[in-house]
Motif scaffolding. Structure first.
Motif, short mmCIF file in Angstrom:
data_model
loop_
_atom_site.label_atom_id
_atom_site.label_comp_id
_atom_site.label_asym_id
_atom_site.label_seq_id
_atom_site.Cartn_x
_atom_site.Cartn_y
_atom_site.Cartn_z
N GLU A 146 0.68 -1.32 -0.06
CA GLU A 146 0.02 -0.04 0.03
C GLU A 146 0.91 1.20 -0.03
N ILE A 147 0.32 2.22 -0.55
CA ILE A 147 1.20 3.61 -0.86
C ILE A 147 0.04 4.46 -0.19
N SER A 148 0.49 5.35 0.97
CA SER A 148 -0.45 6.26 1.39
C SER A 148 0.27 7.48 1.76
N LYS A 149 -0.73 8.65 1.94
CA LYS A 149 0.14 9.95 2.05
C LYS A 149 -0.08 10.20 3.61
N ILE A 150 1.02 10.56 4.34
CA ILE A 150 0.82 10.51 5.53
C ILE A 150 1.83 11.91 5.83
N ASN A 152 2.53 14.75 4.21
CA ASN A 152 3.01 14.96 3.11
C ASN A 152 4.08 14.12 2.57
N ASN A 153 4.00 13.05 3.02
CA ASN A 153 5.02 12.10 2.73
C ASN A 153 4.02 10.86 2.17
N HIS A 154 4.61 10.25 0.75
CA HIS A 154 4.06 8.98 0.52
C HIS A 154 4.73 7.89 1.22
N MET A 155 3.95 7.21 2.14
CA MET A 155 4.47 6.10 2.47
C MET A 155 4.38 4.72 1.99
N LEU A 156 5.32 3.92 1.81
CA LEU A 156 5.24 2.58 1.17
C LEU A 156 4.95 1.54 2.26
N LEU A 157 4.11 0.67 2.35
CA LEU A 157 3.83 -0.53 3.45
C LEU A 157 3.86 -1.77 2.88
N LEU A 158 4.70 -2.47 3.33
CA LEU A 158 4.60 -3.91 2.67
C LEU A 158 4.36 -4.81 3.63
N ALA A 159 3.47 -5.81 3.69
CA ALA A 159 3.25 -6.87 4.59
C ALA A 159 3.24 -8.05 4.44
#
Lengths: 868, 397
Positions: A146-150, A152-159
């Motif tokens: 998932e890529i979400s904006k937190i 002003n940062n785009h965060m990449l999440l891998l599970a």
């Protein structure tokens, strides 16, 4: 032709040509350069976008590989079922992980509820409560990205799901979290991105991150989909990259202006230069033309003119002519020599190749032969240093090829610093001929047949030695076992023959001695002499019986039986005969394996071995009896003559006694061989054991070392399925005896009879209390009715008869099992006894077998009733 | 599949019971016992065994009129899949259920160790009938809500090493899991060695759950001159060890002295005939083959036969689980009746004050005290051997 006219023409022509060439060259150069630059830009855009894509793809692939692999690490899975192990090994494991490119990441192990349980840093994850993540990684067991904006940062999440093999389900997830900027941080090289270029990371058409300030106006752009791991595919990540063309073509425009100015200058200079050059070129040509006209006019053939001409051209023509002739001759000679030389070289090369091939084949063949030999083969120098050793040698010492080189033979084999005494190597070197010797290697525990032969050089001088050692350990051991077997067989046959004859002789002696004893009164001194003859004959008869047992000619009843049960029965009996200072430990494998055996003979085997063990330990120590089922493979039975690989019952009896030396060891089964004092033993005990085991198709082994005790191991073949029914019966029957531990109350008014009964039943393994008074017995029973598992009572007794007493007993404890014994009684019959509740009724005299079975049956039925 | 459908049925029945009970009078409301165990663990039979023991005891109690003057005992089962986090969640959920008096634990010590905090926060009575880690009951909490009708690792280790000693073995090696259970056994071994200097631990190897081969570790232990292997595994890992050792030549097979984790599954089915090639003994507390307390056994078989068609020892897998759970529920029922309420702190206190109970395994006199929350004694332990044909575990004489 006038000179002026030619000069003008040359100048005009030269100027025209120069101008045309300059224009064409300029135009082509301009177009070529421009196209080239555009092409270069296109290639650069492609190249650099590929480069950026590849770097991003590599980085993402490396992250995926690392975390995916970590999620399958058994320690990580283990941590989820070992909460207390988080601080011990899980946090260190995560903290020890270095991500590719050292990018900052937050790596967390979460449980099935998404609760962090271990992490590589103390930061709080941003995804807590992310239901999609849990649904995918825990409920659906699939990796999630998932890529979400937190902020002003785009965060990449891998599970990545953590699959617990014991349940086949996911019990948590390993979650990686990082800003996309961290991945693009790699491209933050100062000056690399400016107004004329642009690099973007997109999710589909959505621009997520951009480097550089370039816009799409007059830009050469390319868009490239990223090849990413499966987990990231749904994100449709791609890279867009562009370069400005205006900027790229600026140098071309500048060069064009310079080029035009240069063209004008060249034209002017060409006019000047062509004027001068025209004059210089025209003059010699005109002279030459005149000369040519002259030759033409004279009509002299050209060759004559050249031949006779003293000018440079004539000299040059003649020299050329001579040179051509010489060159032709030299060329012909050279070609001839080259042909000859080439032919010789080809022949030589063919010969050499053949020789080299033959040599190579021979070398390979030799090497294969050398290394394929199972025996130890070594080439040594005169100092016994190993120059070369074959594979078998390296294998023997467990070292890699080449590791024995330059080591001394005696160091390697015997761990000595000097050569062995009578070393065949030394003898072969000294005498220049082959020597052979049988050598025992204590270090390796092997026996070798060693042959050493000297190798001489072409002048006949000693150069090296070839050492061949053949491992004959197995052969020697087998020879020894066969020798022992044949020896025992021969002695057995001879002893058996003698014993039969002795039996006949003894029968005559005993018969006559017996007759004489009856006829000669006891007061006559001769009576005592004959009695001694008779007693000595009895001893001799026993000895003959033992010899027959050893020579395997004694009677035996082979039946299928459970070895463990028989051994346990024997041990129970032996316990009473072995001094209490000797501890008996047993571990007998209980299972329904069956062997064909004579139970009495098995008991004799155990008794003889125990007698020897007790003697060897000086009546103080431990005897360990171990019984189990074992598989003997071909390697093991190779040293057991007449034996095949298969399943056997293994019985071992080990004592902690003084052990034996080698000489004693070799003779222990010989008849009449004993280490005991005269009168302490006949020396037949182990011979009989050997005979019995042999008769059971078994095998006996002895392991003993001086001071370390002795262990006898016996193997009995286990019989097959067809005997199963009989086997079960046997086992049950034996099992009955093995349970004999209950407490039995015996009541008989005749003291001798009561004690005899008590002793017999005690010997069967039961606890016994004997009473000779019925009143005393009743009092005892009243005080502890639960203390007795069975009552055996005589019927005819003063005060209370057996039947009356039984009634009293059953009033106190109705289910008490009672056996009533009587000589002859018309007062009570078997049926009456049954009606009264008495379990069994026995008529005297009772034989031991009937008594044993009746007691056991009564106890078992009683126990079954209690359970029911 | 079969297992999960059974669990679902039981859960459904439990919920149905709850629904019905909400409409009835308090006197008709059932009293609940929770069972938190490894239902989802594929090779475990321990959970089924414990459940069997609980249900037999509950049936006997209910047939005699239940508890608290006529209230029926009911069982609610939750699956922790042997995962501590799920166990903690289960305890929280059990604590919310009205009239639930206690929770019976399963085979996995790490689950119960992780639950210790939540157990004491929610004042939930936990009765451990299998998990062996000492710390479950020796948890230094005051008051202590954890009770045990089972053995402790320290006793198991002592019995195992003593059995080695009786065979003349003085040098041992050990194979332990990287879990709280493994660490508990390591502590027990070290404590034993400290007081018995004649025994030497030649090599200690650790493994993680799910490892596929133990041969390298076994060889390392064997080559350290160890004469026997102290094995602490459950059935899956234990069966791999046995199969690998059986493939070695007989001279390379050390005697294996095993903790009882291997009896928590159908071990002989997992090992096949390999078990007959290996000298394997296992620590136990009870054998239905012993028939040591015939009257109680008769009573047990009457109910077990009617409910589960169990009429003899050969039909009882993981026998210690059945026996422990059976006695534990009977003791718990005594405590419930002693308090006269379903208040858990009072039941906890009552458990410490039951004077005696004549159980299947032994006569408990008393089962627990304020200082001692373990109902069995070290002398209840013995070593047994598997019999391949029916997975029976027979006492070594």
């Amino acid at each position: 032709m006038k000179i002026e006219k030619l000069s003008h023409k040359i100048t005009f022509t030269a100027t025209c040509i120069t101008l045309t060439i300059t224009f064409i060259f300029g135009a082509i150069s301009y177009l070529y350069t421009k196209n080239n630059i555009v092409d270069q830009i296109s290639k650069r855009v492609n190249y650099e976008s590929n480069l950026f894509s590849k770097q991003t793809e590599n980085l993402l692939a490396a992250i995926d590989r690392d975390i995916s692999s970590m999620s399958k690490n058994l320690l990580v899975v283990n941590a989820l079922i070992d909460t207390k192990g988080m601080e011990l090994y899980m946090n260190p494991l995560l903290r020890g992980y270095t991500p590719p490119g050292d990018i900052p990441i937050l790596l967390t192990l979460v449980d099935f509820e998404g609760k962090p349980v271990a992490s590589n840093q103390d930061a709080k994850p941003s995804y807590l409560g992310n239901k999609k993540l849990l649904q995918a990684a825990v409920d659906s067991h699939t990796p999630y990205a998932e890529i979400s904006k937190i902020k002003n940062n785009h965060m990449l999440l891998l599970a990545y799901p953590i699959i617990y093999e014991a349940t086949g389900l996911s019990e948590g997830a390993l979650v990686l979290e990082t800003a996309l900027d961290n991945i693009f941080l790699l491209y933050e090289i100062p000056g690399q991105f400016n107004d004329y270029n642009s690099l973007g990371l997109n999710r589909g058409t959505e621009l997520l991150i951009k480097r550089g300030k370039g816009s799409e106006n007059n830009f050469h752009f390319t868009n490239k989909a990223l090849i990413v791991p499966e987990i990231l595919k749904e994100l449709q990540l791609n890279i867009s990259y562009g370069l400005s063309l205006t900027d790229a073509l600026l140098p071309v425009r500048k060069i064009t202006y310079i080029y035009i100015a240069l063209a004008l200058l060249i034209t002017f200079l060409t006019i000047l230069a062509s004027r001068l050059a025209a004059k210089r070129i025209a003059m010699p040509i005109i002279s030459l033309s005149q000369m040519a006209n002259q030759i033409a006019e004279t009509g002299s053939p050209r060759t004559d003119i050249i031949t006779n001409e003293n000018g440079e051209a004539g000299v040059l023509a003649r020299s050329f002519q001579k040179m051509l002739v010489r060159l032709d001759e030299a060329q012909q000679q050279l070609e001839k020599k080259v042909d000859e030389k080439t032919e010789a070289l080809i022949t030589e090369k063919i010969e050499r190749t053949k020789t080299e091939e033959a040599l190579e084949v021979s070398k390979i063949q030799w090497g294969k032969t050398f290394n394929s030999m199972d025996d130890i083969v070594m080439i040594q120098d005169k100092d016994l240093r190993i120059i070369m050793a074959n594979k078998a040698t390296h294998r023997l010492f467990g070292v890699a090829p080449g590791q024995l080189k330059n080591k001394y033979c005696y160091k390697v084999f015997q761990d000595r610093n000097v050569a062995c005494k009578n070393c065949p190597d030394v003898l072969a070197i000294k005498n220049g001929k082959t020597f052979n010797s049988i050598m025992t290697n204590e270090k390796l525990g092997k026996i070798f047949d060693v042959t050493c032969s000297p190798i001489f050089d072409e002048k006949g001088n000693f150069s090296q030695i070839v050492h061949v050692s053949k491992d004959i350990t197995k052969q020697k051991r087998l020879e020894n076992e066969l020798f022992q077997a044949h020896k025992m067989e021969a002695i057995g046959t001879m002893a058996g023959g003698i014993a039969h004859d002795y039996n006949n002789i003894l029968a005559i002696i005993m018969c006559n001695a017996d007759l004489a004893l009856r006829q000669i009164p006891s007061y006559n001194p001769v009576n005592e002499n004959i009695r001694q003859i008779f007693e000595a004959s009895l001893r001799a008869r026993d000895l003959v019986k033992q010899i027959l047992a050893f020579s395997r000619q004694s009677e035996q009843k082979m039946v299928p039986l459970s070895p463990s049960t028989v051994i346990q029965q024997s041990l129970k009996l032996l316990r009473s005969t072995v001094p209490t200072t000797v501890e008996i430990k047993q571990d007998i494998y209980h299972d329904s394996c069956t062997i064909m055996a004579d139970g009495t003979q098995l008991h004799q085997v155990l008794m003889n071995l125990f007698t020897n063990a007790v003697h060897a330990m000086d009546e103080k120590g431990t005897i360990v009896v171990h019984g189990r089922i074992t598989d003997l493979d071909n390697d093991t039975v190779a040293f057991m003559p007449g034996f095949h690989a298969g399943t056997y019952f293994e019985l071992s009896i080990a004592d902690s006694g003084q052990g034996m030396d080698k000489k004693t060891h070799e003779r222990i089964f010989d008849p009449f061989f004993t280490t005991k004092k005269v009168d302490e033993g006949t020396g037949m005990g182990l011979s009989i054991v050997h005979g019995i085991i042999k008769n059971h198709n078994g095998f006996i082994q002895v392991n003993s070392k001086k001071g370390r005790g002795t262990k006898f191991t016996i193997y009995f073949p286990i019989i097959d399925e067809p005997h199963a029914e009989k086997i079960e019966n046997q086992i049950e029957e034996n099992a009955e005896h093995s349970q004999s531990t209950e407490h039995i109350l015996i009541i008989d008014d005749e003291e001798a009879m009561a004690l005899a009964f008590g002793k017999i039943i005690q010997n069967l393994g039961y606890n016994v209390t004997v009473k000779t008074s019925s009143r005393e017995a009743l009092e005892l029973f009243k005080s502890a009715p639960e203390a007795f598992d069975l009552v055996i009572t005589d019927q005819t007794m003063p005060h209370l008869s057996g039947a009356e007493m039984s009634t009293e007993f059953m009033k106190i404890r109705p289910e008490v099992p009672i056996i009533l014994c009587t000589g002859f009684s018309n007062k009570i019959s078997k049926e009456q006894a049954k009606i009264m509740g008495i379990r069994e009724f026995l008529l005297k005299p009772v034989d031991i077998e009937t008594l044993t079975k009746t007691i056991r049956n009564t106890l078992d039925v009683s126990r079954m009733d209690a359970v029911a | 599949m079969k297992k999960s459908s059974l669990i679902n049925s039981l859960l459904f029945l439990s919920l149905l019971t709850l629904t019905i009970s909400s409409q009835a009078s308090p006197q008709d409301d059932p009293v609940y016992i929770g069972f938190d165990a490894e239902q989802g663990h594929m090779t475990s039979t321990s959970d089924d065994a414990i459940k069997t023991g609980i249900l037999i005891a509950i049936d006997e109690i209910n047939r005699k009129g239940g508890v608290l003057g006529g209230r029926q005992l009911k069982l609610i089962i939750k699956d922790n899949r042997s995962v501590p986090a799920r166990g903690i969640k289960n305890i929280k959920e059990f604590a919310e259920i009205k009239d639930l008096v206690a929770v019976i634990g399963g085979k996995f010590s790490p689950v119960m160790i992780a639950e210790l905090d939540i157990i004491h926060q929610t004042q939930m009575v936990l009765i451990d009938v299998w998990g062996a880690a000492d710390i479950i009951t020796d948890n230094r909490r005051e008051p202590n809500y954890c009770f045990r009708v089972s053995l402790k690792d320290s006793w198991a280790i002592e019995t195992m090493i003593e059995s080695a000693r009786s065979r003349g073995i003085k040098k041992i090696g050990a194979l332990l899991p990287v879990t709280a259970w493994g660490r508990s056994n390591e502590k027990a071994i070290m404590a034993y060695l400290k007081t018995h200097p004649d025994i030497t631990l030649k090599k200690l190897e650790w493994y993680t759950w799910g490892e596929k081969s133990f041969l390298e570790k076994y060889e390392a232990i064997r080559q350290s001159a160890a004469q026997a292997l102290i094995l602490v595994t459950n059935e899956m890992e234990g069966s791999v060890v046995v199969k690998e050792v059986a493939r070695l030549s007989p001279t390379n097979r050390m005697p294996i002295i095993s903790h009882w984790g291997i009896t928590g599954g159908n071990f002989t089915k997992l090992t096949g005939e390999s078990i007959d090639k290996v000298d394997l003994t296992v620590v136990q507390t009870y054998s239905f083959y012993d028939q040591s307390r015939p009257e109680k056994l008769k009573q047990f078989y009457q109910t077990a036969g009617r409910l589960f068609n169990i009429n003899g020892p050969e039909n009882i897998p993981s026998p210690v689980g059945v026996a422990h759970a059976y006695d534990a529920v009977h003791i718990l029922a005594l405590a419930i009746n002693k308090t006269g309420t379903t208040n858990r702190p009072e039941i906890r206190e009552a458990l410490e004050n039951i004077e005696q109970y004549d159980g299947l395994i032994k006569h408990y006199s008393p089962p627990f005290t304020e200082q001692n929350h373990t109902a069995l004694l070290p002398e209840n332990l013995f070593m047994g051997r598997f019999r391949l044909k029916d997975d029976a575990i027979l006492r070594i004489q």
